[in-house]
Design a protein around this motif. Structure first.
Motif, mmCIF file in Angstrom:
data_model
loop_
_atom_site.group_PDB
_atom_site.id
_atom_site.type_symbol
_atom_site.label_atom_id
_atom_site.label_comp_id
_atom_site.label_asym_id
_atom_site.label_seq_id
_atom_site.Cartn_x
_atom_site.Cartn_y
_atom_site.Cartn_z
ATOM 1 N N PHE A 49 0.860 -1.364 -0.048
ATOM 2 C CA PHE A 49 0.041 -0.028 0.084
ATOM 3 C C PHE A 49 0.916 1.519 -0.236
ATOM 4 N N MET A 50 1.942 1.054 0.581
ATOM 5 C CA MET A 50 2.992 2.346 0.785
ATOM 6 C C MET A 50 3.351 2.585 -0.883
ATOM 7 N N ALA A 51 3.964 1.518 -1.523
ATOM 8 C CA ALA A 51 4.254 1.634 -2.868
ATOM 9 C C ALA A 51 3.190 2.429 -3.579
ATOM 10 N N PHE A 53 0.705 4.328 -2.554
ATOM 11 C CA PHE A 53 0.505 5.659 -2.357
ATOM 12 C C PHE A 53 1.698 6.678 -2.953
ATOM 13 N N ALA A 54 2.912 6.160 -2.714
ATOM 14 C CA ALA A 54 3.948 6.725 -3.450
ATOM 15 C C ALA A 54 3.873 6.827 -4.670
ATOM 16 N N ARG A 56 1.129 6.972 -6.593
ATOM 17 C CA ARG A 56 0.262 7.887 -6.978
ATOM 18 C C ARG A 56 0.412 9.226 -6.568
ATOM 19 N N TYR A 57 1.318 9.438 -5.634
ATOM 20 C CA TYR A 57 1.772 10.835 -5.203
ATOM 21 C C TYR A 57 2.601 11.289 -6.473
ATOM 22 N N PHE A 58 3.610 10.483 -6.984
ATOM 23 C CA PHE A 58 4.323 10.796 -7.963
ATOM 24 C C PHE A 58 3.559 11.105 -9.348
ATOM 25 N N TYR A 59 2.768 10.160 -9.792
ATOM 26 C CA TYR A 59 2.136 10.115 -11.202
ATOM 27 C C TYR A 59 0.456 10.359 -10.930
ATOM 28 N N GLN A 148 3.736 7.633 -16.595
ATOM 29 C CA GLN A 148 4.656 6.273 -16.400
ATOM 30 C C GLN A 148 3.254 4.877 -16.377
ATOM 31 N N VAL A 151 4.292 1.813 -14.273
ATOM 32 C CA VAL A 151 4.401 1.875 -12.734
ATOM 33 C C VAL A 151 2.856 1.312 -12.276
ATOM 34 N N LEU A 155 2.556 -1.927 -10.523
ATOM 35 C CA LEU A 155 1.825 -2.063 -8.990
ATOM 36 C C LEU A 155 0.469 -2.860 -9.143
ATOM 37 N N LEU A 214 -9.143 1.371 -3.930
ATOM 38 C CA LEU A 214 -7.785 2.154 -4.299
ATOM 39 C C LEU A 214 -7.388 1.885 -5.842
ATOM 40 N N LYS A 219 -10.828 8.123 -8.771
ATOM 41 C CA LYS A 219 -11.262 9.460 -9.227
ATOM 42 C C LYS A 219 -10.330 10.542 -8.752
ATOM 43 N N ILE B 240 9.064 -3.022 -12.474
ATOM 44 C CA ILE B 240 7.886 -2.305 -12.354
ATOM 45 C C ILE B 240 8.150 -0.702 -11.893
ATOM 46 N N ILE B 242 9.123 0.938 -9.296
ATOM 47 C CA ILE B 242 8.732 1.865 -7.896
ATOM 48 C C ILE B 242 10.082 2.719 -7.399
ATOM 49 N N PHE B 257 11.765 2.312 2.810
ATOM 50 C CA PHE B 257 11.124 0.922 2.863
ATOM 51 C C PHE B 257 12.361 0.283 3.533
ATOM 52 N N SER C 57 -11.297 12.275 -2.372
ATOM 53 C CA SER C 57 -12.000 10.918 -2.792
ATOM 54 C C SER C 57 -11.155 9.734 -2.389
ATOM 55 N N PHE C 101 3.460 4.775 6.852
ATOM 56 C CA PHE C 101 2.975 5.742 5.851
ATOM 57 C C PHE C 101 3.172 7.338 5.689
ATOM 58 N N MET C 108 8.173 12.767 1.197
ATOM 59 C CA MET C 108 7.848 13.066 -0.277
ATOM 60 C C MET C 108 7.444 14.501 -0.574
ATOM 61 N N LEU C 120 9.932 17.547 -7.172
ATOM 62 C CA LEU C 120 9.831 17.037 -8.006
ATOM 63 C C LEU C 120 9.515 17.641 -9.228
#
Lengths: 219, 542, 139, 318
Positions: A49-51, A53-54, A56-59, A148, A151, A155, A214, A219, B240, B242, B257, C57, C101, C108, C120
């Protein structure tokens, strides 16, 4: 054996391991061990889940764009299937606790069938994606998506793949328990193993409850 | 501690001990390979951990020999990189994490709790075989081209540019993680559900408190390493994307991590060492521990706060300056309980009656070395000084003082301490003291010079270095030879004791905790009756 | 409030069997729980169709999923009938997960805190231009 | 970095203080050092004293049952706590100073790639050495081409990882002229220990003159010498040796005019245009027995510099 009287004369000594004082201690140890194992499984999935969220934060725009290739109706169907299997699993555990072997066996097989349905639906989802050329990571040859896409789909395959692997492990253990149950091994005294398998199955369902919104309903 | 005998109606002979010990109760290799007796599993772990300690130690000697001078002495750059990587990986995953909990912990947890076995004996054997299975992957890595990414497997080097067998070693570490998790689960359940009557939480020896804190970390932190390594394998095979920036990932995310597991892992390593030292100092000064509750609670608080501080490994790694401040503050918060423990040990010795047995010599050298190790952590926790000292030999010296000077010295001291109980034989204390002295001297010469090198700017993992550091490297290499000699003398002392050691009594050091109630070596199901615990393990004198 | 609810459920389920057997919840409870899970699944889909901006959301989706998860944990996994220590394990595990998290996302998010070049956006914007300069001016 | 090491150079804690930031770091370092020495002597001193004073005389001697003493426990928790907070705050203050780059800083782009550094000046000069004027803040905006590296100058007490796919920034202001080493402190593979470059702090006039001659590589410099400078500064030295030994790439000794066999079976004479393509697109033709790890210098070297390198290889090949 469907009587609900006090452990109806089932001899405790039959199931008691040599290093425990009594059944209560043995059951409690079994459940505590299972809960610790579940805690560890939860943290195992926390990495995924951390991967998510990360990434999703980036892209963010890739996620918005790429998730349209996921069929949320199949996802919803899978959620319903897993929730029903959770119900039948809980009923199976209840059957074991109340010495109702018939309901135990019936519900166990129901859970196994529902788990297979889940895997079949997942199989269709995966093949649908492979036809589109959507493969994980650097093998991605699917449609052009901003950012990307490898990614997101990398995931997607890792998350649902790892969850699917846990479903497969669950099915293996459930079949073994169902066969044992048919031999009448489990009753109101010796039901900890069924309960532990039930806890594991509910955890697998729990993970899917978070995975579904998720991944499919972005959306 | 009155051992009220509840006559067990099993066919046990009378209590005078004509019953065979766990070593002689069953014969033959199979009886060892499929045993579920926690004592035999503990011994098997002990032997395999010491074997890999030898392997890791030889890598260390090779690294030090190569660094004797800046020129290319014995190995090429690639071989050197493989040597220091394998030294790190073998020592961390195969030696120091399972060392005390798996061997001494497995052996003495049930004995100290006064119960027959751990909660899940079969699971205990399974975790040993998972350890062996994981170790095979490491042996395969040695054979198939080694590993040159550093024990931290940082991406993108490990995921795209290293041609060595990264996958087999990562998978090996992944498998070893499960052995650690299952041991942790086993210990927590045993301590919660299985105790001698009368043994409350405050009457438990402190060794068990530290094992409890270690098991909590093992169960909660190791799965994150498992998923990190799986994602690394997926990154390297499927790509992948990440962690690897070429495919859109972020290498600092990998470091988050990795260190989310690896900092609690350093507490997995040191906490059992604290437990052993609490035992050694109290028994050898024959005095109640100073501040039992403070020492016990600080073990658990180290375990919890240990989860908040992983960012201090990444101050200069491109992590944002804002979060580094947060991590630096919490690093100092976790330093406090450790300091309290050290002060309590020294205070325990006040007005005691101290004998200088070999375990006590190891406990004293632990206090000396761990104080230096712990205090040098203060330099690395301060944000501005860490900018200068990060990834230099100062860090190498710091973690060797804490890990080798802390855990391994406590581990060897613990083996000496419980050797009579485990094997039923005494060791030659003169040889043991010599081993301890040589290890102590060799260790200080090797690693104190590295503090100087590090603060002068000598970077880590360097195959050749600037000439100005040559003298200190020479001193460090000579020190490593003496250290190696000291460890071999200790090994010889143990082997000699196995061959020609005198018969050991039930309680050679006059300990009060429960494991000294039964014979040495103990019978198969530990106690003749069910021992009852009337008072704490340290109630010496009135 | 929760303790009263828990005592009430346990009390109702305790009266139809003796203390020897483990607590067994009445059948009705299982089907009520199942029905509520179905309703909440529909809510999950509904929430996602609301068209909230991205961050709310996600939070809404996670909240609904969390409610479903607690229902499964409390009833199907018997947390309501078991000794409290299991709930402590579950809650502490979730706590450590959120800790992981929280701190990583905080890092980040605050990357360009002192020097905007480290953020970024700067890289995506400038690496785009850098790539152009390289193509535009080959030697 | 004075090459003639005197005794005082080995037995000291910190390297020379060559930047404004160095004195802060050393101040905190020595403050913590004093604290450590005090606490260390307290702990080990008490330990040794107790061992000597309370030696076990007979096997039966009784020890008092001291279970703890709240006052002492509070004292030895509060005092270290205060000292720890003091250390943290001092470190935090200096960290903020290190983080804020002064506005008028000279902006230099640093490129780290497998086993060498290259510095791009605002005037477009690309050099293998970091030449900076004394007394003027210099801002380094760094990024890597392949794996993690880390830019570390011990005398300036600065260090920051260099990440691929992101810029990281750090600054320093040199207080004295002199030459120092930049060392890579994040493990990056085979020649991680060779990934070093020179930092030359020069007076302002010398700096301006250096800039005006295009980074010391003006047109007046003969080709072979320019080639030698490029060989050392642009990282060729990290992989290509001059004495025939194999480091990572093929040696330059006896290279020019010799038949070269490639991994794909073809072969060619090592003449001018072969060397030019080898520099600009190294992985198209890889010599047998070597791996395609050489980064391309496309857009990094102008024509004159490439011909200078070729001249240098010729001069070495005899």
């Amino acid at each position: 054996m469907s009587s609900t009287s006090a452990n109806s004369g089932i001899d405790e000594k039959k199931y008691l391991a040599h290093h425990f004082q009594n059944m209560a201690q043995q059951n409690a140890s079994g459940k505590l061990g299972m809960w610790l194992f579940l805690g560890q499984e939860l943290l195992f999935f926390s990495g995924l889940f951390m991967a998510y969220f990360a990434a999703r934060y980036f892209y963010p725009e890739t996620f918005l764009d790429a998730h349209t290739y996921l069929d949320w109706k199949l996802g919803a169907l899978n959620t319903v299937v897993l929730l029903t299997s959770s119900l039948t699993m809980a009923l199976a555990v209840r059957g074991a606790q109340t010495n109702n072997n018939a309901s135990l066996v019936m519900n166990l097989w129901l859970t196994i069938i529902l788990a297979f349905v889940f895997l079949v639906v997942k199989y269709f989802e995966y093949t649908h994606k492979f036809d589109l050329g959507i493969l994980p990571g650097s093998f991605y040859a699917g449609p052009e998506i901003v950012g990307q896409p490898n990614v997101f789909f990398g995931l997607y395959f890792v998350l649902t793949g790892m969850h699917g692997l846990h479903v497969v492990i669950g099915i293996g253990v459930l079949i073994w328990v169902a066969l044992q149950a048919q031999k009448g091994v489990y009753n109101s005294v010796n039901h900890v193993f069924v309960e532990n398998v039930g806890l594991y199955w509910h955890l697998v369902d729990l993970i899917w409850i978070f995975l579904f919104p998720l991944l499919y309903l972005v959306k | 501690m009155f051992l009220s005998q509840q006559r067990t109606n099993s066919a046990a002979a009378d209590a005078s001990g004509s019953e065979p010990s766990y070593l002689t109760a069953k014969r033959g290799l199979m009886s060892w390979l499929v045993t579920v007796d926690h004592k035999r599993i503990g011994l098997m772990y002990l032997v395999s951990v010491l074997f890999f300690f030898l392997v890791g130690g030889l890598f260390a000697l090779a690294v030090r020999m190569e660094l004797f001078s800046p020129a290319e002495n014995y190995f090429s750059a690639d071989t050197y990189n493989k040597l220091f990587t394998l030294h790190g990986a073998v020592m961390v995953f195969l030696v120091i994490i399972p060392s005390i909990p798996a061997s001494l912990g497995n052996f003495f947890l049930p004995l100290m709790l006064g119960v027959k076995d751990v909660a899940f004996p079969k699971l205990n054997l399974l975790s040993f075989y998972i350890y062996v299975f994981g170790a095979c992957f490491f042996l395969y890595t040695l054979v198939s081209g080694g590993l040159d990414t550093g024990w931290t497997f940082y991406t993108p080097y490990s995921s795209s540019s290293s041609e060595t067998s990264v996958i087999s070693s990562t998978f090996g570490a992944f498998v070893l993680g499960f052995s650690s998790i299952l041991t942790g689960v086993n210990f927590i359940v045993t301590m919660h559900k299985m105790r001698a009557p009368g043994m409350t939480w405050t009457r438990m020896p402190l060794f068990l408190w530290s094992l409890y804190a270690t098991s909590v970390i093992q169960v909660l932190a190791t799965p994150v390493l498992a998923i990190t390594l799986l994602l690394l394998i997926a990154e390297r095979t499927l790509g992948i994307g990440i962690f690897d920036p070429a495919m859109g990932g972020d290498p600092v995310l990998y470091q988050h991590f990795f260190w989310f597991y690896s900092h609690p892992a350093v507490y997995i390593m040191i906490l059992p060492g604290f437990g052993v030292i609490s035992e050694l100092i109290t028994i050898n000064s024959r005095k109640h521990i100073f501040g039992y509750k403070a020492v016990a609670i600080s073990s658990v608080s180290i375990a919890v706060i240990g989860f908040l501080v992983w960012g201090h490994h990444m101050f200069v790694s491109g992590q944002s300056e804002f979060i580094s401040v947060f991590f630096s503050f919490l690093t100092y918060a976790v330093g406090l309980p450790t300091a309290i423990k050290v002060f309590s040990w020294v205070a325990t010795m006040y007005k005691g009656s101290i004998t200088l047995t070999t375990p006590m010599w190891y406990a004293l050298s632990f206090l000396f070395l761990f104080s230096i190790g712990g205090l040098t952590g203060l330099f690395l926790g301060a944000l501005s000084v860490d900018v200068h000292l990060h990834d230099t030999y100062f860090v190498v010296a710091h973690f060797h003082y804490v890990m080798m000077g802390g855990t391994i010295i406590a581990f060897i001291g613990g083996i000496h301490h419980w050797w009579p109980k485990m094997t039923g034989k005494m060791y030659n204390s003169a040889m043991g003291n010599l081993g301890c002295f040589l290890t102590f001297v060799g260790f200080n010469v090797t690693f104190f010079s590295q503090f100087l090198m590090g603060s002068q700017g000598m970077p880590r993992r360097y195959y050749t270095y600037l000439e100005q550091y040559e003298t200190l490297h020479v001193i460090s290499t000579i020190g490593s030879q003496v250290l190696g000699l000291g460890l071999f003398v200790t090994l010889f002392c143990f082997i000699h004791s196995l061959m020609a050691g005198k018969k050991a009594g039930k309680n050679p050091w006059g300990g009060l905790s429960m494991e000294w109630e039964t014979e040495s070596p103990p019978i198969e199901h530990n106690f003749h009756g069910q021992p009852v615990c009337e008072r704490g393990p340290y109630d010496y004198g009135k | 409030m929760f303790a009263k609810f828990r005592k009430e459920v346990l009390q109702r389920s305790a009266d139809d069997h003796s203390s020897g057997e483990p607590h067994v919840l009445p059948l009705k409870v299982y089907f009520i729980v199942f029905a509520s899970l179905m309703v909440l699944t529909v809510v999950t889909v509904g929430v996602s169709l609301l068209g909230l901006p991205p961050v709310p959301s996600i939070i809404a989706a996670i909240l609904v999923a969390a409610v479903k998860a607690t229902i499964v944990a409390v009833f199907f996994m018997h947390l309501i009938a078991e000794d409290k220590f299991y709930s402590v394990i579950l809650v502490s595990t979730v706590f450590f997960m959120l800790l992981f998290f929280g701190l990583t996302l905080l890092d980040m998010d605050s990357r360009g805190f002192k020097n905007p070049e480290e953020s970024l956006e700067y890289w995506q914007q400038f690496s785009h231009e850098k790539a152009l300069t390289e193509e535009a001016a080959p030697e | 970095m004075n090459t003639n090491e005197t005794q005082s150079d080995i037995w000291r804690w910190m390297p020379d203080q060559m930047s404004t930031f160095a004195s802060n770091v050393d101040g905190l370092f020595y403050f913590i050092l004093i604290l450590c020495v005090i606490f260390f002597t307290l702990i080990v001193g008490a330990m040794v004293y107790f061992v000597v004073k309370f030696r076990r005389r007979t096997d039966q001697d009784e020890t008092p049952l001291i279970k703890g003493n709240h006052t002492i426990e509070i004292i030895w928790s509060v005092i270290p706590g205060i000292l720890l907070i003091a250390i943290f705050t001092w470190g935090f203050v200096d960290w903020m100073k290190l983080g804020t780059v002064p506005p008028n800083a000279l902006d230099v782009r640093v490129e780290g790639y497998k086993w060498a550094w290259s510095f791009v000046y605002p005037e477009g000069i690309v050099s293998g050495e970091l030449v900076v004027p004394v007394g003027k803040p210099v801002k380094l905006t760094m990024s890597s081409k392949d794996v993690l590296h880390s830019f570390y100058v011990a005398e300036f007490r600065i260090k920051r990882d260099v990440l691929p796919g992101r810029y990281t920034v750090q600054w320093f202001e040199a207080t004295d002229t002199g030459e120092h080493w930049v060392q890579c402190t994040e493990y990056c593979g085979t020649s991680h220990s060779k990934m070093i470059a020179k930092v030359k702090v020069v007076s302002q006039e010398e700096y301006d003159e250096w800039i005006s001659t295009g980074g010391g590589m003006g047109d007046d410099v003969p080709l072979a010498d320019l080639g030698k400078m490029l060989y050392e500064q642009r990282g060729c030295v990290a992989c290509h040796s001059l004495d025939g030994s194999k480091v990572v790439g093929p040696t330059f000794k006896g290279l020019y005019g010799v038949e070269r066999k490639f991994t794909d079976g073809t072969s060619a004479v090592a003449d001018d245009n072969y060397l030019k393509t080898a520099i600009l697109a190294p992985n198209d033709t890889v010599v047998e027995g070597f791996s395609p790890v050489m980064p391309s210098f496309q857009g990094q070297l102008n024509d004159r510099q490439i011909s200078a390198l070729i001249e240098f290889i010729k001069s070495v090949s005899q």
